[in-house]
Every structure is written in structure tokens, then in C-alpha cells.
Scaffold this active site. Structure first.
Site, PDB file in Angstrom:
ATOM      1  CE  LYS A 207      -5.464  -5.088  -3.749  1.00  0.00           C
ATOM      2  NZ  LYS A 207      -4.736  -5.960  -2.746  1.00  0.00           N
ATOM      3  CD  GLU A 213     -20.102  -1.091   1.424  1.00  0.00           C
ATOM      4  OE1 GLU A 213     -19.777  -1.793   0.578  1.00  0.00           O
ATOM      5  OE2 GLU A 213     -20.422  -1.855   2.539  1.00  0.00           O
ATOM      6  N   GLY A 268      -5.428  -3.046   0.762  1.00  0.00           N
ATOM      7  CA  GLY A 268      -6.164  -1.690   0.859  1.00  0.00           C
ATOM      8  C   GLY A 268      -5.813  -0.828   1.986  1.00  0.00           C
ATOM      9  NE  ARG A 269      -5.382  -4.940   6.977  1.00  0.00           N
ATOM     10  CZ  ARG A 269      -5.919  -5.962   6.046  1.00  0.00           C
ATOM     11  NH1 ARG A 269      -6.718  -5.670   5.406  1.00  0.00           N
ATOM     12  NH2 ARG A 269      -5.321  -7.177   6.237  1.00  0.00           N
ATOM     13  CD  GLU A 354     -10.163  -4.868   6.451  1.00  0.00           C
ATOM     14  OE1 GLU A 354     -11.248  -4.514   6.658  1.00  0.00           O
ATOM     15  OE2 GLU A 354      -9.391  -4.716   5.704  1.00  0.00           O
ATOM     16  CG  HIS A 385     -13.628  17.735  28.217  1.00  0.00           C
ATOM     17  ND1 HIS A 385     -13.947  18.284  29.341  1.00  0.00           N
ATOM     18  CD2 HIS A 385     -12.479  18.212  27.577  1.00  0.00           C
ATOM     19  CE1 HIS A 385     -12.746  19.146  29.802  1.00  0.00           C
ATOM     20  NE2 HIS A 385     -11.903  18.995  28.657  1.00  0.00           N
ATOM     21  CE  LYS A 513     -16.251  -6.701   1.638  1.00  0.00           C
ATOM     22  NZ  LYS A 513     -15.171  -6.616   0.755  1.00  0.00           N
TER      23      LYS A 513
HETATM   24  O1  F6P Z   1     -14.167  -4.095   3.942  1.00  0.00           O
HETATM   25  C1  F6P Z   1     -13.233  -5.029   3.523  1.00  0.00           C
HETATM   26  C2  F6P Z   1     -12.386  -4.578   2.565  1.00  0.00           C
HETATM   27  O2  F6P Z   1     -12.285  -5.545   1.547  1.00  0.00           O
HETATM   28  C3  F6P Z   1     -11.043  -3.768   2.700  1.00  0.00           C
HETATM   29  O3  F6P Z   1     -10.157  -4.807   3.116  1.00  0.00           O
HETATM   30  C4  F6P Z   1     -10.870  -2.777   1.766  1.00  0.00           C
HETATM   31  O4  F6P Z   1      -9.934  -1.799   1.996  1.00  0.00           O
HETATM   32  C5  F6P Z   1     -12.519  -2.260   1.345  1.00  0.00           C
HETATM   33  O5  F6P Z   1     -13.319  -3.814   1.700  1.00  0.00           O
HETATM   34  C6  F6P Z   1     -12.445  -2.021   0.019  1.00  0.00           C
HETATM   35  O6  F6P Z   1     -12.288  -2.466  -0.995  1.00  0.00           O
HETATM   36  P1  F6P Z   1     -11.848  -2.061  -2.538  1.00  0.00           P
HETATM   37  O7  F6P Z   1     -10.916  -1.146  -2.469  1.00  0.00           O
HETATM   38  O8  F6P Z   1     -11.928  -3.321  -3.172  1.00  0.00           O
HETATM   39  O9  F6P Z   1     -13.317  -1.231  -3.107  1.00  0.00           O
END
Ligand code: F6P
Length: 548
Positions: A207, A213, A268-269, A354, A385, A513
Site C-alpha cells: 500500500k 521488507e 492493509g489487513r 493489529e 497433537h 520500524k
Molecule cells: O506491519 C505493519 C503494516 O503497516 C501493516 O499494517 C501492513 O499490512 C503491512 O505493514 C504492509 O504495509 P504495506 O502494504 O504498506 O507494505
């Protein structure tokens, strides 16, 4: 928008506390003994889902009182505000319009004609997915791109992974779709190990298009294509992206026809039914993807229109409020009895934790009661298990949701009857347990001398009285997965409306972050941010020494 209140100050809260005290001595086994019609009374059928909530610690008075609390918290008005597209995400000044992604909302008070934007994007997705299926989307060397690697994390990964895994039986077979999320290079390396650079299509899903990452993996993937094909400029052809950040997509070099929109009014979620679901659509085709949306839409409409007493997300949300805030049970286990749903617990963890892991209300006052659940889970047959021991005989009672389809998935689906039997057996055991007298009777009937039986009996007692819900549906298919997504999304919103918190922001993930950015220059280096604590400093020294 409705006012934000401290729910503990409302009349219904106090009444529920007294009611809870009056129930304290009744066990689930007794409640079932007293009322043999309990299943018929405490079940709800809607949208081809059956919710059996009879194995919760409640009586005929409980639900009306919980619904009274919902009314006092103005839950119906909050639902209306959500669907009208008011800025319910108050700290970021945005609506939360994931329902628009499946056509349940078309106009928003605060975001305008969202329906038009969504359907244009869906058409774009359809054209792209169909073109990939026909082999028309080609890489730099002219070969069709059909080996899809999705790069994203959190809400830009978990939902899409969950659905792609859940709907494996619906895969078109025209593409291979895999996911990379972790910054640990192993994740990307393992997927690239058997990828064909000429046929690989990377879907970068972010987003913000700034997430460390995702962008690290995306840049490494672009370099991999460039190196393999010996052409830096051609690498862009192998990328498609989903983001709100056009500028960042420009500088990354995502071609114009390979971009899909996200909007700030979708968290995002809550985004798997948007273009964030592109990897899903590439795996199962647009028809199945639209069936998924239709399932979610059915639950959206049910949530918006059904009375509180027969509203699945409302009942599920209020039962969780009962367990967390009145019975003092903060944990929650998600236990699907279909291996295809193996990533559902991980998806739910982000969706719920979250959203509702918050300590201040919308009005910035500290909450006066617990919020959120501590969620874990696994497919039930495996979890039996591993951690079920604690659920049966540990010192903490953990409410659980069982998800159980009537038909199993995959080629050996006749084995599913064993899964069904296990699921129902476990929910019975959690409810009724096994008393000392029953254990003793079993042991002595098996020929064990009484004194020996007395020695071991306590270890074999199951206290029972562990609450559970069982959600039954026909099978894991696109529409059902869409329903499960919307059901748990709205359950989260119901909880947040009771607690008076904003389920749609996530400030708590920012600090880590920022601190990580500050520490990056210190790995493999003596450079240190100012005023570093001795633990972090010492750990950096130690790790850097090992790395040398
Ligand atoms: O880890 C936090 C977060 O901001 C989530 O809320 C989100 O889904 C994820 O990082 C990824 O964010 P983006 O879609 O901006 O890469």
C-alpha cells in the site's frame, strides 16, 4: 458519528457483571443437562453458515444482556456509520470501506463514488488475469509470464496467501503462484531457486510502497531478473504492482499498464478483496475471485441488515466480549478442520490483533477494560497433537472457534469424516470434560485396582467447561472463503465498537520500524545512534563480532 463511551460505565456492563456472578457456579455440562434443547436455542444459521454457540457459558438471559450492551454502545449506529463511509478511522481521518471492494457499498459520505473506482479496478484486474492466462503478458525475451511471485508483507501478503492456499483445488493450473514476505533472504532465495527468469512475473504488493521488507525483496528480485537476462532496463516488464504510491512505482520502474490501485480507505489487513488479491486471481481465475467477492458481499449485507439477535458477526463479536471482559478469558484459538485453511489462523492474527490491540479509546482516554485477544491457532487435527493438552488440562481456559466443512478438500477427501469426528469429539471434551468419578469408573472397569486408580485419576481428570463455537459450512470454496473473511472482519469491528477503540489504525507498528531504520547502519559497523541502551549496544557488538 456516534459518541465514544467508556463501556464499563454503561448500565448494561454492571448488569452483565452481576449476571456473570450468578452463573459462576454453573458448568457447561450442567447447563446442557438442564436444557437438552440447548443446541436449537443457541445456534444461528445465515448465509449457508451454521454457528453453534451452545457450548459457551451462557444462559437465556446472557445474550439479551449482551445485546443491550451493544445497543448502549450504539453498535447499530456504528454499523451504519461504517457502511455510509464516514471516517470511522478517526486517527487517520478516513473511512474503512473494505465492503466497497465487493460492491456492498458504492458511495461514501467521506470518500465519494467508491463503487466506480472499485469496478474500474476489477475490470483492469480481469483484463490482466485473462491476458496472463492466454499467455499474452510477455517478459523481456518474449516468453509468456506465468510463474508468479508475490512480494508483500502483513496485510499485503497474509490474506492472499491464506486464500490461495484455501482455494488450491480451484487453481486454473495456468500459473504457478508463490509468496515471499520475510526480509530474511532465505524466503526470496528459496523461491527464486527454481524460478525461470524469462517467465517470472513479480507482483509487488505494498500500500505504501515504502515497507522495508517488501522493497528490499522487490529490489533484489529486480536485480535478479536484470542479472539473469543481462538487461537492466528490461527488468520492469517482469513487474506488476499494487499500491497507493504512484511516485514510488514510477521510480521503481513499474510499467504503466502493470499498476493496480489501492486506496487509503482500505486498510492493509482488510484488503484481500481488493487488487491486493491479484495473486489469488492469478491462481484461481477471475470467475472464482468474483465468487469470493460475492460470498463476502453476502455477509456484508447480512451484517448491515440483520437484527442484532440474528446477526452472525454481532453474535460472534459479543460472545468474544463476554469471554474476554466478563469471564476473564483473553486468549482465543482458531482451529480449522480443513488443511486448506492452514493459514487462516495467521491471517486472523493480523486482522484481529493489529486492529484491536489498542490501549486508548477514540477519545484518547485510556480504556478501562481489556481489548483484543491473544490469538493462536493451527489446523485442528495437527493442533490436537501439539497444544490441545494445554486447552484440555492447563490452568487457563481458552475459548476456541472450530471451523468445520461438511465435505473435505483434495483428493483424499473421504478421510474428512475422521476430521469431523475429531472436531466434534474435541468440542464435546472441552465442554463436558471427564470427572474424577468417571475416570475412576473407567479405570476400575478396565481392571485397575482401586488404590492404583485413585493415584492416577487426578491426572486424567478433564475439567471441561471450556467455551467453544463451531462454525459449519458445506465445503471450502470461493464463496465460503469470502464469507469467512467478511465474517471475521466484521466481528473485529463489533468488538472495537464496544470497546470504543479505532480498529483501523496501527500506530503500534511504527516505533519498531523507526528504531530499525536507526540501527541498520550499526550492523557490521561501529557506528551507533546516540543514547543507545547498554543491552542493544552490547548485542550489536556481540553479533558484529560473530559476523566478522
Ligand atoms: O506491519 C505493519 C503494516 O503497516 C501493516 O499494517 C501492513 O499490512 C503491512 O505493514 C504492509 O504495509 P504495506 O502494504 O504498506 O507494505
Amino acid at each position: 458519528m456516534p459518541a465514544t463511551r467508556d463501556p464499563t460505565q454503561l448500565a448494561a456492563w454492571g448488569v452483565l457483571q452481576s449476571h456473570r456472578d450468578s452463573l459462576a457456579s454453573s458448568t457447561l455440562r450442567e447447563l446442557f443437562g438442564r436444557n437438552p434443547g440447548r443446541f436449537d436455542e443457541y445456534r444461528l444459521e445465515a448465509c449457508d453458515l451454521l454457528l453453534d454457540y451452545s457450548k459457551n457459558r451462557l444462559t437465556r438471559e446472557t445474550l439479551p444482556l449482551l445485546l443491550r450492551l451493544a445497543e448502549e454502545c450504539e453498535l447499530p449506529q456504528w454499523i451504519e456509520a461504517l457502511f455510509e463511509g464516514h471516517s470511522v478511522n478517526t486517527t487517520e481521518g478516513r473511512p474503512a470501506l473494505h465492503m466497497a471492494l465487493r460492491g456492498s457499498v458504492t458511495r461514501s459520505v467521506d470518500a465519494g463514488d467508491v463503487g466506480k473506482l472499485v469496478s474500474a479496478e476489477l475490470d483492469k484486474m480481469t483484463a490482466f488475469v485473462n491476458a496472463v492466462e492466454r499467455g499474452e503478458i510477455k517478459g523481456a525475451t518474449g516468453k509468456p509470464l506465468n510463474d508468479v511471485i508475490s512480494i508483500g508483507i502483513g496485510g499485503s501478503d497474509l490474506g492472499a496467501v491464506m486464500v490461495t492456499e484455501a482455494l488450491k483445488d480451484y487453481a486454473t493450473g495456468r500459473t504457478r503462484v508463490r509468496f515471499v514476505s520475510s526480509i530474511d533472504g532465505v524466503d526470496l532465495g528459496d523461491v527464486l531457486a527454481d524460478a525461470d527468469p524469462e517467465r517470472t512475473l513479480f507482483v509487488v504488493c505494498s500500500k505504501s510502497f515504502t515497507t522495508l521488507e517488501t522493497m528490499t525483496n522487490a529490489r533484489a528480485a529486480r536485480q535478479w531478473v536484470a542479472d539473469k537476462l543481462g538487461d537492466e532496463r528490461a527488468a520492469g516488464d517482469h513487474f506488476v504492482a499494487i499500491s497507493t504510491n504512484d511516485k514510488a512505482m514510477d521510480s521503481f520502474g513499474v510499467p504503466a499498464g502493470h499498476r493496480f490501485a489501492m486506496w487509503d480507505w482500505v486498510g492493509g489487513r482488510f484488503s484481500v478483496t481488493s487488487a491486493v488479491g491479484l495473486p489469488v486471481a492469478l491462481a484461481i481465475g477471475m470467475k472464482n475471485f468474483r465468487d469470493l467477492l460475492a460470498g463476502a458481499r453476502e455477509i456484508d449485507e447480512h451484517f448491515r441488515d440483520a437484527p442484532l439477535a440474528t446477526n452472525l458477526p454481532v453474535i460472534m463479536g459479543m460472545l468474544s466480549i463476554w469471554n474476554i471482559n466478563f469471564l476473564g478469558l483473553p486468549h482465543f484459538a482458531m482451529l480449522p478442520y480443513d488443511q486448506r485453511l492452514h493459514r487462516f489462523p495467521a491471517y486472523l492474527q493480523q486482522l484481529d490483533m493489529e486492529s484491536n490491540g489498542k490501549r486508548v479509546r477514540r477519545d484518547a482516554e485510556a480504556v478501562a477494560t481489556d481489548t483484543g485477544s491473544i490469538i493462536f491457532g493451527e489446523p485442528g487435527p495437527n493442533a490436537q497433537h501439539s497444544f490441545y493438552q494445554l486447552l484440555h488440562q492447563g490452568t487457563r481456559d481458552v475459548p476456541v472457534d472450530f471451523l468445520v466443512p461438511a465435505e473435505g478438500s483434495g483428493d483424499f477427501s473421504d478421510q474428512h469424516k475422521l476430521s469431523i469426528a475429531s472436531c466434534l469429539a474435541q468440542s464435546r471434551a472441552f465442554m463436558a470434560g471427564r470427572s474424577e468419578a468417571e475416570v475412576l469408573a473407567d479405570l476400575t472397569a478396565g481392571g485397575m485396582p482401586t488404590d492404583e486408580a485413585m493415584q492416577i485419576a487426578q491426572h486424567k481428570v478433564h475439567p471441561g467447561n471450556r467455551p467453544s463455537n463451531t462454525l459449519v459450512f458445506a465445503r471450502v470454496e470461493p464463496a465460503t472463503v469470502g464469507k469467512l473473511i467478511a465474517l471475521y472482519e466484521h466481528r473485529v469491528f463489533v468488538q472495537s465498537a464496544i470497546w470504543g477503540i479505532n480498529a483501523f489504525d496501527q500506530w503500534g507498528v511504527q516505533l519498531g520500524k523507526i528504531l530499525a531504520d536507526q540501527l541498520i547502519p550499526s550492523v557490521d559497523n561501529d557506528e551507533r545512534p546516540s543514547q543507545l541502551d547498554s543491552s542493544t549496544d552490547g548485542l550489536l557488538d556481540y553479533i558484529n563480532r560473530l559476523r566478522r
